[in-house]
Design an enzyme around this catalytic site. Structure first.
Site, short mmCIF file in Angstrom:
data_model
loop_
_atom_site.label_atom_id
_atom_site.label_comp_id
_atom_site.label_asym_id
_atom_site.label_seq_id
_atom_site.Cartn_x
_atom_site.Cartn_y
_atom_site.Cartn_z
N ARG A 170 60.55 -47.20 42.67
CA ARG A 170 60.41 -46.72 43.82
C ARG A 170 60.18 -47.63 44.99
O ARG A 170 60.24 -47.25 46.16
CB ARG A 170 59.19 -45.61 43.78
CG ARG A 170 59.66 -44.22 43.62
CD ARG A 170 58.22 -43.50 43.62
NE ARG A 170 58.38 -42.07 44.13
CZ ARG A 170 58.58 -41.00 43.47
NH1 ARG A 170 58.76 -41.22 42.31
NH2 ARG A 170 58.73 -39.96 44.29
N ARG B 234 52.24 -27.35 44.43
CA ARG B 234 51.64 -28.60 44.23
C ARG B 234 51.17 -29.21 45.41
O ARG B 234 51.64 -28.92 46.56
CB ARG B 234 52.86 -29.52 43.91
CG ARG B 234 52.86 -29.87 42.35
CD ARG B 234 54.19 -30.66 41.83
NE ARG B 234 54.53 -31.92 42.83
CZ ARG B 234 55.42 -32.69 42.53
NH1 ARG B 234 56.32 -32.51 41.53
NH2 ARG B 234 55.70 -33.77 43.32
N LYS C 182 66.21 -34.36 40.93
CA LYS C 182 66.24 -35.51 39.95
C LYS C 182 65.80 -35.17 38.66
O LYS C 182 66.31 -35.14 37.39
CB LYS C 182 65.42 -36.78 40.25
CG LYS C 182 65.89 -37.53 41.65
CD LYS C 182 65.02 -38.72 41.87
CE LYS C 182 63.53 -38.42 42.16
NZ LYS C 182 63.23 -37.97 43.43
N ARG D 187 55.87 -38.04 52.31
CA ARG D 187 56.61 -38.33 51.20
C ARG D 187 57.94 -38.88 51.64
O ARG D 187 58.41 -39.84 51.13
CB ARG D 187 56.63 -37.41 50.05
CG ARG D 187 55.31 -37.20 49.38
CD ARG D 187 55.51 -35.97 48.59
NE ARG D 187 56.18 -35.76 47.49
CZ ARG D 187 56.58 -34.39 47.24
NH1 ARG D 187 55.97 -33.26 47.58
NH2 ARG D 187 57.66 -34.21 46.14
N ARG E 1 58.52 -24.64 46.71
CA ARG E 1 58.38 -24.72 45.15
C ARG E 1 57.02 -24.18 44.61
O ARG E 1 56.13 -24.47 45.23
CB ARG E 1 58.56 -26.25 44.90
CG ARG E 1 58.33 -26.72 43.52
CD ARG E 1 58.92 -27.98 43.06
NE ARG E 1 58.29 -29.02 43.46
CZ ARG E 1 58.65 -30.38 43.49
NH1 ARG E 1 59.55 -30.48 42.75
NH2 ARG E 1 57.86 -31.25 44.08
P1 ADP Z 1 58.80 -36.41 44.02
O1 ADP Z 1 59.81 -37.36 43.52
O2 ADP Z 1 59.33 -35.17 44.32
O3 ADP Z 1 58.12 -37.23 45.31
P2 ADP Z 1 57.33 -37.00 41.77
O4 ADP Z 1 56.83 -35.87 40.78
O5 ADP Z 1 58.28 -37.97 41.17
O6 ADP Z 1 57.91 -36.21 43.00
O7 ADP Z 1 56.10 -38.04 42.30
C1 ADP Z 1 54.89 -37.30 42.59
C2 ADP Z 1 54.10 -38.57 43.23
O8 ADP Z 1 53.56 -39.65 42.21
C3 ADP Z 1 54.52 -39.41 44.22
O9 ADP Z 1 54.59 -38.83 45.72
C4 ADP Z 1 53.73 -40.86 43.99
O10 ADP Z 1 52.47 -40.50 44.92
C5 ADP Z 1 53.66 -40.75 42.56
N1 ADP Z 1 54.66 -41.58 42.02
C6 ADP Z 1 55.46 -41.21 41.01
N2 ADP Z 1 56.41 -42.16 40.77
C7 ADP Z 1 55.67 -43.43 41.17
C8 ADP Z 1 56.18 -44.70 41.37
N3 ADP Z 1 57.14 -45.22 40.59
N4 ADP Z 1 55.48 -45.50 42.03
C9 ADP Z 1 54.32 -45.10 42.64
N5 ADP Z 1 54.06 -43.73 42.82
C10 ADP Z 1 54.64 -42.83 42.02
#
Ligand code: ADP
Length: 232
Positions: free
Chosen positions: A92, A161, A17, A172, A128
């Site tokens: 999400r 990370r 994404k 996740r 990564r």
């Molecule tokens: P990925 O999509 O690879 O899991 P992101 O960098 O988008 O990684 O998100 C990392 C973390 O940030 C998620 O695992 C969550 O804890 C938090 N996060 C991101 N976006 C949201 C959201 N819309 N609602 C709740 N938590 C979020």
């Protein structure tokens, strides 16, 4: 693309994404918000909220809808003054999808789900590494840096990370299956849903998405994935 629209990327962690968002922003001059990045910034602050967010993210779980809502409202104040606004990582879950309906008002929402096989995302995420200075992403499984743990671009240190550790990746993916995957149905019913096969290389995925956005490809592509293979 002249009319403002909101583009939502769905897809498991590691689906690509962020990569596609970066290219679309460059190509179509759209604005964007990565909630993951915005929340990582918050998590870096030594405040009660910051500490709570960091602990939640390090467990691979979703931070509270209230905090996410605050971040999204802050970034989306003037989204109508753009050709489009890309959301990477939001919504999400269904509560967040309802919130987006409210924020969007009459602005059309376009949803693109980047579908990937689970083994592909595990490979991508576990390899990564990010540069602590310039932010560049490398992958030790596909394109290892010339020198271990050193950024090819600027020579600074590469780090993993905390949420890319194996146990957290599994959590996740589980959170994704339980909370985010149902959004595919939600948006399919609304008639604004498109799927692209994210197992292909980033250029091919980008071409498919661009064609969809510019109307050169009207029907959804049918990725050759079975439901049990795919995490999307
Ligand atoms: P990925 O999509 O690879 O899991 P992101 O960098 O988008 O990684 O998100 C990392 C973390 O940030 C998620 O695992 C969550 O804890 C938090 N996060 C991101 N976006 C949201 C959201 N819309 N609602 C709740 N938590 C979020």
């Amino acid at each position: 693309m002249t009319e403002c629209r909101i583009l939502v990327f769905l897809g498991a962690p590691g689906a690509g994404k962020g990569t596609q968002t970066t290219r679309l922003v460059r190509e179509f001059q759209m604005k964007h918000l990565s909630t993951g990045e915005a929340l990582r910034q918050k998590a870096g602050e030594d405040t009660l909220l910051g500490n709570q967010a960091r602990e939640t993210m390090e467990r691979g779980e979703l931070v509270s809808d209230d905090l996410v809502a605050e971040v999204v409202r802050e970034y989306m104040t003037d989204f109508r003054n753009s050709t489009g606004f890309i959301l990477d990582g939001f919504p999400r879950n269904l509560a967040q999808a309802e919130l987006l309906e409210e924020i969007a008002g009459k602005t059309p929402i376009w949803v693109i789900n980047i579908r990937v096989d689970e083994e592909v995302v595990i490979n991508r995420l576990s390899g990564r590494r990010q540069c602590t200075e310039c932010g560049r992403i490398s992958n030790v499984n596909f394109s290892p840096p010339r020198q271990e743990d050193v950024c090819d671009a600027c020579g600074a240190k590469l780090v993993q990370r905390p949420d890319d550790l194996p146990d957290v990746i599994q959590r996740r993916l589980q959170v994704y299956r339980e909370q985010t995957k149902p959004l595919a149905d939600f948006y399919t019913k609304k008639g604004c849903y498109f799927e692209v096969d994210g197992n292909q290389n980033a250029d091919t995925v980008f071409k498919r998405i661009s064609a969809h956005l510019t109307g050169e490809e009207s029907s959804a592509e049918s990725p050759n994935l079975s439901a049990d293979q795919s995490v999307a």
